[in-house]
Motif scaffolding. Structure first.
Motif, PDB file in Angstrom:
ATOM      1  N   GLU A  69       0.883  -0.780  -0.261  1.00 37.78           N
ATOM      2  CA  GLU A  69      -0.126  -0.444   0.182  1.00 37.78           C
ATOM      3  C   GLU A  69       0.820   0.599   0.152  1.00 37.78           C
ATOM      4  O   GLU A  69       0.128   2.703  -0.045  1.00 37.78           O
ATOM      5  CB  GLU A  69      -1.170   0.196   1.158  1.00 37.78           C
ATOM      6  N   ARG A  70       2.001   1.323   0.410  1.00 34.79           N
ATOM      7  CA  ARG A  70       3.102   2.197   0.410  1.00 34.79           C
ATOM      8  C   ARG A  70       4.051   1.976  -0.832  1.00 34.79           C
ATOM      9  O   ARG A  70       5.310   3.697  -1.208  1.00 34.79           O
ATOM     10  CB  ARG A  70       4.329   2.303   1.395  1.00 34.79           C
ATOM     11  N   ALA A  71       3.796   1.031  -2.090  1.00 35.00           N
ATOM     12  CA  ALA A  71       4.783   1.082  -2.872  1.00 35.00           C
ATOM     13  C   ALA A  71       4.534   2.789  -4.046  1.00 35.00           C
ATOM     14  O   ALA A  71       6.057   2.596  -4.715  1.00 35.00           O
ATOM     15  CB  ALA A  71       4.826   0.015  -3.415  1.00 35.00           C
ATOM     16  N   ALA A  72       3.597   2.833  -3.719  1.00 32.74           N
ATOM     17  CA  ALA A  72       3.216   3.462  -4.955  1.00 32.74           C
ATOM     18  C   ALA A  72       3.652   5.563  -4.871  1.00 32.74           C
ATOM     19  O   ALA A  72       4.836   6.122  -5.799  1.00 32.74           O
ATOM     20  CB  ALA A  72       1.692   4.312  -5.478  1.00 32.74           C
ATOM     21  N   ASP A  73       3.953   5.230  -3.212  1.00 31.95           N
ATOM     22  CA  ASP A  73       4.176   6.665  -2.940  1.00 31.95           C
ATOM     23  C   ASP A  73       5.410   6.764  -3.008  1.00 31.95           C
ATOM     24  O   ASP A  73       5.696   7.793  -3.485  1.00 31.95           O
ATOM     25  CB  ASP A  73       3.501   6.843  -1.792  1.00 31.95           C
TER      26      ASP A  73
END
Length: 431
Positions: free
Chosen positions: A180-184
């Motif tokens: 869930e943090r990969a995009a940022d």
């Protein structure tokens, strides 16, 4: 008519002849290269069912905010296409007997009701090539080779940045970045070249990435081991190794094929954060006269199969060229646009015969304009000069009687008489 309606809709533009001629030339050049690589032309409707474009495997919620929706007289929910990929998926699904791999190109208008800014209109042209039905890195190698060939024909020097989403995703996983943090994190890492390690560190904090992750990512960047071989040694996960192997295979194919264009490994290039599953690439101008990419693409092995839901696998890879940004790059050279005609035939009381002469020259492949307004010779020559027409043929009664025509080189200001039967070959040697 109310003068207030005599204006273009916001986000659209009238392309006047000089600019449109340049756009047409870019399009023809791209088509010639695409077809030289065995790609088949496809044209899909601008109008599509809204339900098709709104599929969860289409462009996603963000793009749906920009879709132009409408209803026909049968109360069917329709929309203007926002890209060429979803219509391609529809074509593949409607033609299960299609021979694969299917190599198609399509050049056409798409529509997005998004913000209007310089270089971004709401009605614009996409130039896409996609190869459906093969997982081989040879497909990527061919598309990259094709891109270099296309820009060479357009007279633009480019380099291509390449990465692999498996490699990038695997590295982030091993650094402890949750999905869930990969995009940022990817968005921050993409800025590394511009803002440096400290800038990325600050950007991650602004995105409220947890401090232990910021520390792990910063430590990784400070080591500076960002070459492909170094990453392969540092990270052992299967995902990383798959990405490395695919990139190594791609580079081997390009070297073996003698592709001389510059290809740079860019470990943080991610492109669209949802659709791509493997190789990704972006194309940039060597002279950086335009800093944004002028073409891009990548592998999307899962999206068509999921979109169609027929249980089949449709590995796919594509590339897209930005026609309008290519036009902008060419216009920065301040080169005079190619004129609409190479020859102007000026009749002096010989209208019928001059039309016949113009038609014979056209049949020989020359681009010929006939003076239609009955202007005096001086004004007709002035018109040719302003339009950038290189040669003028003056055809009057004296020329008819002598079987000759007066040929004027507008660039040099010189004139000579040429036998009527040799005019076509005389011009062909000079144009």
């Amino acid at each position: 008519m109310d003068s207030t309606v005599l204006k273009s809709v916001k986000g659209t533009k009238d392309f006047m002849p000089p600019e449109q001629m340049q756009r047409n030339w870019i399009r023809r050049t791209l088509e010639e290269v695409f077809e030289a690589y065995g790609c088949k032309p496809l044209e899909t409707p601008t109008l599509q069912y809204y339900e098709l474009l709104a599929s969860k495997y289409g462009g996603g919620d963000e793009i749906l905010k920009e879709v132009y929706r409408l209803r026909d007289q049968g109360e069917r929910e329709l929309a203007l296409r926002y890209d060429l990929t979803v219509p391609l998926a529809k074509v593949v699904g409607m033609n299960p007997e299609m021979r694969l791999p299917f190599k198609r190109y399509e050049i056409g208008k798409v529509f997005r009701d998004g913000p209007v800014k310089t270089g971004r209109l709401r009605e614009f042209i996409q130039c896409d090539v996609d190869i459906i039905g093969t997982s081989s890195m040879l497909a990527e190698a061919e598309l990259i080779s094709m891109a270099f060939a296309a820009f060479a024909k357009l007279g633009l020097e480019v380099y291509i940045e390449v990465n692999n989403r498996k490699l990038l995703s695997g590295v982030l996983q091993e650094l402890g970045v949750p999905g869930e943090r990969a995009a940022d994190v990817m968005l921050s890492l993409d800025k590394l070249a511009k803002i440096g390690v400290e800038g990325v560190q600050g950007d991650l904090r602004e995105r409220q990435v947890e401090e232990p992750l910021v520390a792990a990512i910063t430590s990784f960047l400070q080591k500076g081991a960002l070459a492909l071989d170094a990453l392969a040694q540092q990270f052992s996960s299967e995902l990383v190794q798959q990405g490395v192997q695919e990139l190594q295979q791609l580079f081997a194919y390009l070297r073996g094929a003698g592709v001389t264009g510059e290809v740079r490994f860019s470990p943080f290039l991610a492109r669209g954060l949802g659709i791509y599953t493997g190789t990704v690439y972006e194309i940039f101008l060597q002279d950086q006269s335009i800093t944004s990419s002028i073409g891009s693409g990548g592998r999307y092995d899962e999206i068509i199969g999921r979109f169609l839901g027929d249980g089949r696998e449709y590995p796919a890879v594509g590339i897209s060229f930005g026609l309008d940004v290519i036009l902008a790059a060419l216009s920065l050279r301040a080169e005079r646009a190619r004129p609409a005609a190479d020859v102007l035939v000026i009749p002096l009381g010989t209208e019928e015969l001059s039309l016949g002469l113009a038609n014979r020259l056209r049949a020989d492949g020359l681009r010929v304009e006939l003076e239609l307004a009955g202007r005096k010779l001086k004004k007709a020559l002035d018109y040719a000069n302003k339009e950038g027409i290189a040669y003028v043929l003056i055809y009057g009664e004296n020329e008819v009687n002598s079987g000759q025509v007066v040929a004027r080189d507008m660039r040099e200001g010189s004139e000579q008489t040429v036998p009527l039967g040799l005019v076509s070959s005389w011009l062909g040697e000079r144009i």
